[in-house]
Write an enzyme that holds these catalytic residues in place. Structure first.
Site, PDB file in Angstrom:
ATOM      1  N   HIS A 182      83.639  -2.297  60.872  1.00 41.68           N
ATOM      2  CA  HIS A 182      83.359  -1.446  62.032  1.00 41.68           C
ATOM      3  C   HIS A 182      83.419  -2.294  63.293  1.00 41.68           C
ATOM      4  O   HIS A 182      82.700  -3.290  63.423  1.00 41.68           O
ATOM      5  CB  HIS A 182      81.997  -0.765  61.883  1.00 41.68           C
ATOM      6  CG  HIS A 182      82.024   0.328  60.859  1.00 41.68           C
ATOM      7  ND1 HIS A 182      80.989   0.587  59.997  1.00 41.68           N
ATOM      8  CD2 HIS A 182      83.010   1.229  60.566  1.00 41.68           C
ATOM      9  CE1 HIS A 182      81.333   1.605  59.222  1.00 41.68           C
ATOM     10  NE2 HIS A 182      82.542   2.005  59.544  1.00 41.68           N
ATOM     11  N   GLU A 185      80.398  -3.640  65.539  1.00 34.74           N
ATOM     12  CA  GLU A 185      79.293  -4.369  64.902  1.00 34.74           C
ATOM     13  C   GLU A 185      79.534  -5.877  65.028  1.00 34.74           C
ATOM     14  O   GLU A 185      79.757  -6.591  64.049  1.00 34.74           O
ATOM     15  CB  GLU A 185      79.131  -3.863  63.459  1.00 34.74           C
ATOM     16  CG  GLU A 185      78.765  -2.372  63.473  1.00 34.74           C
ATOM     17  CD  GLU A 185      78.901  -1.647  62.135  1.00 34.74           C
ATOM     18  OE1 GLU A 185      79.036  -2.315  61.094  1.00 34.74           O
ATOM     19  OE2 GLU A 185      78.867  -0.393  62.135  1.00 34.74           O
ATOM     20  N   ARG A 237      84.522   2.177  66.932  1.00 40.53           N
ATOM     21  CA  ARG A 237      84.118   1.919  65.540  1.00 40.53           C
ATOM     22  C   ARG A 237      85.315   1.792  64.591  1.00 40.53           C
ATOM     23  O   ARG A 237      85.289   1.014  63.645  1.00 40.53           O
ATOM     24  CB  ARG A 237      83.237   3.086  65.088  1.00 40.53           C
ATOM     25  CG  ARG A 237      82.927   3.177  63.600  1.00 40.53           C
ATOM     26  CD  ARG A 237      82.037   4.388  63.360  1.00 40.53           C
ATOM     27  NE  ARG A 237      81.917   4.777  61.973  1.00 40.53           N
ATOM     28  CZ  ARG A 237      80.898   4.423  61.179  1.00 40.53           C
ATOM     29  NH1 ARG A 237      79.938   3.643  61.618  1.00 40.53           N
ATOM     30  NH2 ARG A 237      80.857   4.869  59.938  1.00 40.53           N
ATOM     31  N   HIS A 307      77.503  -5.181  57.923  1.00 40.21           N
ATOM     32  CA  HIS A 307      77.472  -4.135  58.952  1.00 40.21           C
ATOM     33  C   HIS A 307      76.256  -4.365  59.833  1.00 40.21           C
ATOM     34  O   HIS A 307      75.402  -5.195  59.565  1.00 40.21           O
ATOM     35  CB  HIS A 307      77.342  -2.751  58.296  1.00 40.21           C
ATOM     36  CG  HIS A 307      78.566  -2.301  57.578  1.00 40.21           C
ATOM     37  ND1 HIS A 307      79.368  -1.297  58.050  1.00 40.21           N
ATOM     38  CD2 HIS A 307      79.131  -2.715  56.422  1.00 40.21           C
ATOM     39  CE1 HIS A 307      80.380  -1.109  57.218  1.00 40.21           C
ATOM     40  NE2 HIS A 307      80.265  -1.960  56.210  1.00 40.21           N
ATOM     41  N   GLU A 382      73.143  -4.084  56.238  1.00 42.59           N
ATOM     42  CA  GLU A 382      73.047  -3.694  57.649  1.00 42.59           C
ATOM     43  C   GLU A 382      72.155  -4.732  58.318  1.00 42.59           C
ATOM     44  O   GLU A 382      70.952  -4.790  58.056  1.00 42.59           O
ATOM     45  CB  GLU A 382      72.419  -2.300  57.791  1.00 42.59           C
ATOM     46  CG  GLU A 382      73.201  -1.186  57.119  1.00 42.59           C
ATOM     47  CD  GLU A 382      74.356  -0.623  57.956  1.00 42.59           C
ATOM     48  OE1 GLU A 382      74.554  -1.100  59.096  1.00 42.59           O
ATOM     49  OE2 GLU A 382      75.037   0.275  57.457  1.00 42.59           O
TER      50      GLU A 382
HETATM   51  O1  0X9 Z   1      78.365   4.387  57.468  1.00 45.91           O
HETATM   52  C1  0X9 Z   1      78.725   3.278  57.059  1.00 45.91           C
HETATM   53  O2  0X9 Z   1      79.899   3.033  56.785  1.00 45.91           O
HETATM   54  C2  0X9 Z   1      77.685   2.151  56.899  1.00 45.91           C
HETATM   55  N1  0X9 Z   1      76.708   2.233  57.944  1.00 45.91           N
HETATM   56  S1  0X9 Z   1      77.138   1.907  59.519  1.00 45.91           S
HETATM   57  O3  0X9 Z   1      76.029   2.285  60.384  1.00 45.91           O
HETATM   58  N2  0X9 Z   1      77.335   0.347  59.686  1.00 45.91           N
HETATM   59  O4  0X9 Z   1      78.345   2.583  59.841  1.00 45.91           O
HETATM   60  C3  0X9 Z   1      77.025   2.268  55.514  1.00 45.91           C
HETATM   61  C4  0X9 Z   1      78.014   2.170  54.377  1.00 45.91           C
HETATM   62  C5  0X9 Z   1      77.451   2.190  52.972  1.00 45.91           C
HETATM   63  N3  0X9 Z   1      78.349   2.999  52.227  1.00 45.91           N
HETATM   64  C6  0X9 Z   1      78.509   3.222  50.884  1.00 45.91           C
HETATM   65  N4  0X9 Z   1      78.001   2.469  49.950  1.00 45.91           N
HETATM   66  N5  0X9 Z   1      79.271   4.218  50.550  1.00 45.91           N
HETATM   67 ZN    ZN Z   2      79.212  -0.388  59.851  1.00 50.34          ZN
END
Ligand code: 0X9
Ligand code: ZN
Length: 424
Positions: A182, A185, A237, A307, A382
């Site tokens: 992303h 980030e 993003r 992330h 995260e």
């Molecule tokens: O939404 C996302 O892609 C991630 N959070 S963010 O706020 N950095 O965008 C979390 C991804 C975790 N996803 C899976 N395990 N599917």
């Molecule tokens: Zn992310």
């Protein structure tokens, strides 16, 4: 003939002029945190997420009780907040003026970079600087490190991974770290390069000890075009492709991997921040990363996707497959990582399945590795913070974020070694 040459010179001429795009500004955009207390409140927020393109969700809607962070432009604040006020409590803004944070970050970056123009960890660096630095690291450590360019981004930037190995003839298990899937980030690429630097040049035993048992592969910016574009739009993003038509740029690379693609938590609307792309692996960034991972699949024993923000250790899957068969093992190791991270500065992380902790999200790199290659440990981390700065984490937090994460990685790797030995 003359005419053809003239025409082609003209075409080359205009494409070669670097177009300085005007920066996207976020003056008086404010971030509000909502925590839906019941299903009705949750649905109100969900309706906003799905139907209000002017809002940017820093954290999407998840379960009742989960945090939802919404950035609202000034011209929509009255309309949105007075609407929400009739159905739920509206808090004070968590970030009253996003542009102010962006400006402060830019200023701090400039000061730090003027002091140390080479890549360091008191500032954030550009894609080209990181890319060049990776090559320099490999060149300076030819016996332990090599860089492989395994693909090209949509706009032609190199997709690079640095592979670090101190022996074992290519037989050691691999810990793979991806970062900056992303674009906004930024903390993730800075932490990734810090880890690489510690592995190659660190003076303390620290993380270097892991290289006795593991090879470590780090891909510090797997969304190069998106990251480059965050110099124009700090909150971008996605990737920067245009497969969905000239008016739409980019897909969410973490909704584009080809495992259970389009099975929830991703959008088919190309302007959405969670746009899944025209097909699984439509984005060259996800396709080539997966192709690279396929070549090392049997050796990857831990896959970590970096992330920000929220301080979470997330376990697959992100769709209705729910918990992985070895969820308990992931929870146990997550607990070890949490404690190790907290041991340095007290920073609290929390472990759990992605859907239970955050929201539904299909097509992520971690789901691909767990689901397709049955990687022993697969986590999304995260990183800092919990929302005070969100994506615009001040550069002064790069080093502490990296140090606490390194403590966590050491705990993870030590336990993983025991698991792999027990399987032998
Ligand atoms: O939404 C996302 O892609 C991630 N959070 S963010 O706020 N950095 O965008 C979390 C991804 C975790 N996803 C899976 N395990 N599917
Ligand atoms: Zn992310």
């Amino acid at each position: 003939m003359k005419a053809i040459i003239l025409v082609s010179l003209f075409v080359v001429g205009i494409t070669a002029i670097p177009v300085q795009q005007a920066k996207v500004k976020y003056d008086n955009y404010a971030v509000y945190r909502f925590v839906p207390q019941n299903e009705a409140e949750r649905e109100n927020l969900l309706a906003l997420e799905q139907n209000y393109p002017g809002l940017i969700f820093w954290k999407g809607v998840g379960p009742v009780g989960g945090r939802v962070d919404i950035m609202i432009p000034p011209h929509l604040q009255h309309e949105i907040l007075s609407g929400l006020q009739t159905v739920m409590t509206v808090p004070e803004p968590m970030i009253p003026d996003v542009q102010q944070l962006i400006d402060e970050e830019a200023e701090l970056n400039e000061i730090a970079r003027a002091k140390a123009p080479r890549l360091g960890w008191d500032a954030y660096y550009t894609f080209d600087e990181i890319s060049e630095w990776l090559d320099e690291q490999a060149a300076a450590n030819p016996n332990v490190a090599s860089v492989q360019t395994y693909g090209q981004s949509f706009e032609g930037r190199p997709m690079k991974v640095i592979k670090i190995s101190t022996g074992g003839n290519g037989q050691r298990p691999i810990i793979f770290i991806d970062a900056n899937i992303h674009a906004r980030e930024w903390i993730t690429n800075a932490v990734a390069t810090y880890i690489i630097n510690e592995l190659l040049n660190g003076q303390t035993s620290g993380i270097r000890g892991l290289l006795n048992n593991f090879d470590i592969h780090v891909a510090p910016v797997i969304n190069p075009d998106g990251y480059a574009y965050t110099r124009t739009d700090r909150l971008w993003r996605k990737t920067r492709s245009n497969y969905a038509g000239p008016l739409c740029r980019g897909a969410d690379p973490n909704r584009n991997f080809g495992f259970q693609w389009n099975t929830g938590g991703s959008s088919s609307i190309c302007s959405s921040d969670t746009y899944m792309g025209v097909s699984a692996f439509s984005e060259p960034e996800t396709k080539t990363t997966a192709e690279y991972l396929d070549t090392i699949k049997d050796r990857v024993s831990a896959y970590i996707s970096l992330h920000s923000y929220s301080q979470l250790i997330l376990i697959p899957y992100g769709n209705n497959l729910g918990r992985v068969p070895d969820h308990d093992n992931h929870m146990r190791v997550g607990g070890l990582v949490e404690r190790a991270i907290a041991s340095r500065y007290g920073t609290q992380f929390e472990t759990g399945n992605i859907v239970e902790m955050l929201y539904v999200a299909s097509g992520a790199s971690v789901d691909y590795m767990k689901g397709t290659h049955d990687t022993t440990l697969s986590y999304t981390l995260e990183l800092r913070d919990t929302g005070r700065y969100g994506f615009i984490l001040p550069p002064a937090q790069i080093v502490p974020s990296a140090l606490e994460l390194i403590d966590g990685l050491i705990a993870l790797a030590n336990d993983l070694k025991l698991q792999l030995d027990a399987k032998k």
